[in-house]
Enzyme design. Structure first.
Site, PDB file in Angstrom:
ATOM      1  NE  ARG A 108       0.321  10.312  10.103  1.00 13.29           N
ATOM      2  CZ  ARG A 108      -0.159   9.352   9.329  1.00 13.29           C
ATOM      3  NH1 ARG A 108      -1.345   8.866   9.567  1.00 13.29           N
ATOM      4  NH2 ARG A 108       0.542   8.875   8.332  1.00 13.29           N
ATOM      5  NE  ARG A 143      -7.414   4.266   5.347  1.00  9.96           N
ATOM      6  CZ  ARG A 143      -6.754   5.221   5.947  1.00  9.96           C
ATOM      7  NH1 ARG A 143      -7.122   5.616   7.136  1.00  9.96           N
ATOM      8  NH2 ARG A 143      -5.728   5.799   5.371  1.00  9.96           N
ATOM      9  CG  ASP A 184       3.095   1.522   9.497  1.00  5.94           C
ATOM     10  OD1 ASP A 184       2.586   2.327  10.293  1.00  5.94           O
ATOM     11  OD2 ASP A 184       3.336   1.799   8.307  1.00  5.94           O
ATOM     12  CE  LYS A 238      -1.770   1.573   4.069  1.00  5.05           C
ATOM     13  NZ  LYS A 238      -1.481   2.992   4.360  1.00  5.05           N
ATOM     14  CG  ASN A 239       2.177   2.816   3.535  1.00  2.00           C
ATOM     15  OD1 ASN A 239       1.029   3.137   3.216  1.00  2.00           O
ATOM     16  ND2 ASN A 239       2.551   2.642   4.787  1.00  2.00           N
ATOM     17  CB  CYS A 269      -4.074  11.784  12.207  1.00  2.00           C
ATOM     18  SG  CYS A 269      -3.587  10.096  11.871  1.00  2.00           S
ATOM     19  CB  VAL A 280       2.095  18.445   5.784  1.00  2.00           C
ATOM     20  CG1 VAL A 280       1.308  17.138   5.804  1.00  2.00           C
ATOM     21  CG2 VAL A 280       1.157  19.641   5.811  1.00  2.00           C
TER      22      VAL A 280
HETATM   23  N1  EPU Z   1       6.251  14.766  10.767  1.00  2.00           N
HETATM   24  C1  EPU Z   1       6.370  16.111  11.027  1.00  2.00           C
HETATM   25  N2  EPU Z   1       6.323  16.999   9.983  1.00  2.00           N
HETATM   26  C2  EPU Z   1       6.152  16.598   8.701  1.00  2.00           C
HETATM   27  C3  EPU Z   1       6.038  15.228   8.421  1.00  2.00           C
HETATM   28  C4  EPU Z   1       6.098  14.319   9.478  1.00  2.00           C
HETATM   29  O1  EPU Z   1       6.508  16.510  12.188  1.00  2.00           O
HETATM   30  O2  EPU Z   1       6.091  17.457   7.810  1.00  2.00           O
HETATM   31  C5  EPU Z   1       6.334  13.785  11.858  1.00  2.00           C
HETATM   32  C6  EPU Z   1       5.077  12.953  12.043  1.00  2.00           C
HETATM   33  O3  EPU Z   1       4.112  13.639  12.815  1.00  2.00           O
HETATM   34  C7  EPU Z   1       5.597  11.710  12.722  1.00  2.00           C
HETATM   35  C8  EPU Z   1       6.981  11.554  12.062  1.00  2.00           C
HETATM   36  O4  EPU Z   1       7.299  12.823  11.522  1.00  2.00           O
HETATM   37  O5  EPU Z   1       5.758  11.941  14.079  1.00  2.00           O
HETATM   38  C9  EPU Z   1       7.071  10.517  10.967  1.00  2.00           C
HETATM   39  O6  EPU Z   1       5.982  10.648  10.083  1.00  2.00           O
HETATM   40  P1  EPU Z   1       6.102  10.353   8.525  1.00  2.00           P
HETATM   41  O7  EPU Z   1       5.955  11.647   7.806  1.00  2.00           O
HETATM   42  O8  EPU Z   1       7.259   9.510   8.241  1.00  2.00           O
HETATM   43  O9  EPU Z   1       4.776   9.525   8.290  1.00  2.00           O
HETATM   44  P2  EPU Z   1       3.926   9.552   6.952  1.00  2.00           P
HETATM   45  O10 EPU Z   1       4.835   9.743   5.815  1.00  2.00           O
HETATM   46  O11 EPU Z   1       2.761  10.446   7.117  1.00  2.00           O
HETATM   47  C10 EPU Z   1       4.141   7.002   6.410  1.00  2.00           C
HETATM   48  C11 EPU Z   1       3.214   5.844   6.228  1.00  2.00           C
HETATM   49  C12 EPU Z   1       2.623   5.477   7.586  1.00  2.00           C
HETATM   50  C13 EPU Z   1       3.766   5.104   8.528  1.00  2.00           C
HETATM   51  C14 EPU Z   1       4.764   6.275   8.621  1.00  2.00           C
HETATM   52  C15 EPU Z   1       5.975   5.972   9.453  1.00  2.00           C
HETATM   53  C16 EPU Z   1       2.429   6.170   3.970  1.00  2.00           C
HETATM   54  C17 EPU Z   1       1.329   6.500   3.052  1.00  2.00           C
HETATM   55  N3  EPU Z   1       2.174   6.220   5.281  1.00  2.00           N
HETATM   56  O12 EPU Z   1       3.360   8.061   6.936  1.00  2.00           O
HETATM   57  O13 EPU Z   1       1.796   4.342   7.375  1.00  2.00           O
HETATM   58  O14 EPU Z   1       3.261   4.818   9.810  1.00  2.00           O
HETATM   59  O15 EPU Z   1       5.189   6.637   7.295  1.00  2.00           O
HETATM   60  O16 EPU Z   1       6.659   4.886   8.943  1.00  2.00           O
HETATM   61  O17 EPU Z   1       3.515   5.835   3.531  1.00  2.00           O
HETATM   62  C18 EPU Z   1      -0.021   2.897   7.806  1.00  2.00           C
HETATM   63  O18 EPU Z   1       0.249   2.333   6.738  1.00  2.00           O
HETATM   64  O19 EPU Z   1      -0.831   2.429   8.643  1.00  2.00           O
HETATM   65  C19 EPU Z   1       0.634   4.157   8.120  1.00  2.00           C
HETATM   66  C20 EPU Z   1       0.172   5.000   9.042  1.00  2.00           C
END
Ligand code: EPU
Length: 416
Positions: free
Chosen positions: A121, A396, A304, A22-23, A116, A123
């Site tokens: 989370r 999902r 995860d 998925k990811n 969330c 961006v």
């Molecule tokens: N973070 C920030 N600022 C940002 C981006 C992230 O502070 O701009 C923080 C987040 O709040 C978190 C940490 O950085 O504390 C890591 O988050 P990351 O951005 O890596 O997570 P993501 O990219 O939103 C992906 C996966 C998640 C998985 C995480 C961590 C996808 C679509 N989603 O999320 O998958 O848990 O990486 O490995 O790739 C799932 O599949 O159930 C799922 C939640």
């Protein structure tokens, strides 16, 4: 709303084929926005999130044709570079359209994802990186309004490791003018799979899979064919299920190298694991031993997989410490596991899990995707019947979970 009814107590035996990740599929689908030519994808999992992403892309004018596990995406003209709140709020990965839209169209309007279940989370790192590449991004009425004549290569040092943040910047940089260097980049295998797909489209990317990624921008990208990598979290989830419930299972079509941390912990728990090129066999005939885990970015133990290992720890011999360092609110499953008789206390970002001899079936509620997977594992070992409610979370991210577990002999049915 669908539920799963599971009667626990049966060991799992047999063979399964792992689905596509998925990811990896979600960012790769967004890469289609970077080219006017068709992107042909195979091994695409049949999941709700993939359908949501397809819908989002179609709304922008991308031609989507889908059959079984293949998907062809053609972004000949992008009519409207907007990702609406309605879709973004149901799937945060929608934010992955921001980088590609900006690079291809010079503008994008993408809803902020909002709250969330597992943590804040934000961006901000996606925004910071795109700004460094020359974009202006204003937040108005809950939307990010981004614009750039043409993005310029830049050196971006990420404040923290973010998977989708790295992916967004990598896609944007592929069409930027000049070279972009992303430091403190995410090393997750899904980032590498996206880089492989972008490479097939003509992008020049070096270092993906390491923490420094260098992207030399090109003026256009072509179509390509790409096979999505196997889902390492789905693989790990079934392995953890066998470690908890006992039995012997072979998982075909897997990518063992992406699962080192998980396999090590499963061995520590007492399971016998053999790895061949693309298959993993697990055998477990004893009560699992307690294993402590601490989540970390790849190659550390995946957040995860945390809920599934908490479920495993509930019936293990001894006490396990489960420490979550990525998301600040990813222990919702602990309270539900307690309803099944688990002995868990939470201290800050650590759950102390004292293994009990047995769990007892009860009704529980899924709160997010991986929490749901943890509950399913607990239900497979619990005495009697467990009903897992709100399984739309599972749909999902786990393709046909009740069928796959059913093949392995689990007593599981979907109640509509
Ligand atoms: N973070 C920030 N600022 C940002 C981006 C992230 O502070 O701009 C923080 C987040 O709040 C978190 C940490 O950085 O504390 C890591 O988050 P990351 O951005 O890596 O997570 P993501 O990219 O939103 C992906 C996966 C998640 C998985 C995480 C961590 C996808 C679509 N989603 O999320 O998958 O848990 O990486 O490995 O790739 C799932 O599949 O159930 C799922 C939640």
């Amino acid at each position: 709303m669908d539920k799963l009814r599971i009667t626990g107590g049966r060991a799992l035996e047999g063979e399964l084929t792992v689905s596509g990740a998925k990811n990896a599929a979600l960012p790769i689908m967004c890469a289609s926005l970077l080219s006017s030519q068709p992107l042909k994808l195979s091994n695409v999992p049949r999941l709700m999130d993939v359908s949501t992403m397809a819908k989002l892309l179609a709304q922008m004018g991308v031609d989507v044709s889908r059959s079984e596990h293949s998907l062809t995406l053609t972004a000949k003209d992008i009519k409207d570079p907007t990702a609406s709140y309605e879709l973004v709020k149901t799937m945060r990965a929608s934010v992955l359209v921001l980088g590609p839209l900006l690079a291809r169209c010079g503008r994008a309007k993408v809803s902020l994802p909002g709250g969330c279940a597992i943590g804040q989370r934000p961006v901000d790192q996606h925004v910071k990186g795109l700004q460094a590449m020359g974009a202006t991004i204003a937040i108005e009425h809950g939307y990010m309004h981004a614009a750039a004549e043409r993005l310029r290569g830049a050196r971006v040092v990420m404040d923290l490791v973010t998977v989708t943040g790295t992916e967004n910047l990598m896609m944007a940089a592929a069409l930027a003018e000049g070279t972009t260097v992303i430091e403190n980049a995410a090393r997750e295998p899904e980032v590498l799979d996206l880089a492989r797909c972008l490479g097939a489209m003509g992008a020049k990317i070096h270092g993906a899979g390491s923490d420094v990624i260098r992207i030399e921008g090109v003026s256009s990208l072509s179509g390509a064919s790409h096979k999505v990598m196997p889902d390492r979290i789905e693989t790990g989830t079934y392995l953890a299920a066998v470690a908890a419930a006992g039995g012997k299972v072979r998982l075909a079509g897997a990518e063992p190298r992406s699962l080192d941390a998980t396999l090590e912990k499963l061995r520590e728990a007492g399971s016998k694991i053999s790895v061949l090129d693309s298959s993993i066999e697990i055998e477990m005939h004893e009560r699992p031993r307690a294993v402590s885990v601490r989540t970390a970015p790849f190659p550390g133990f995946a957040t995860d997989m945390q809920a599934q290992f908490m479920a495993l720890a509930t019936v293990a011999e001894g006490t396990a410490l489960i420490t979550e360092t990525i998301f600040e609110n990813r222990f919702m499953h602990a309270l539900e596991l307690q309803r099944l008789g688990a002995d868990i206390s939470i201290e800050g970002n650590t759950a102390v899990v004292r293994g009990v001899q047995r769990l007892q079936g009860a009704s529980v509620m899924a709160t997010d995707l991986r929490a749901s997977a943890g509950l399913v594992i607990a239900a497979l070992v619990a005495e009697g019947e467990t009903v897992v409610e709100r399984i739309y979370h599972l749909d999902r991210g786990y393709e046909a979970i009740e069928k796959k577990l059913g093949v392995l002999g689990a007593r599981i049915e979907r109640v509509r």
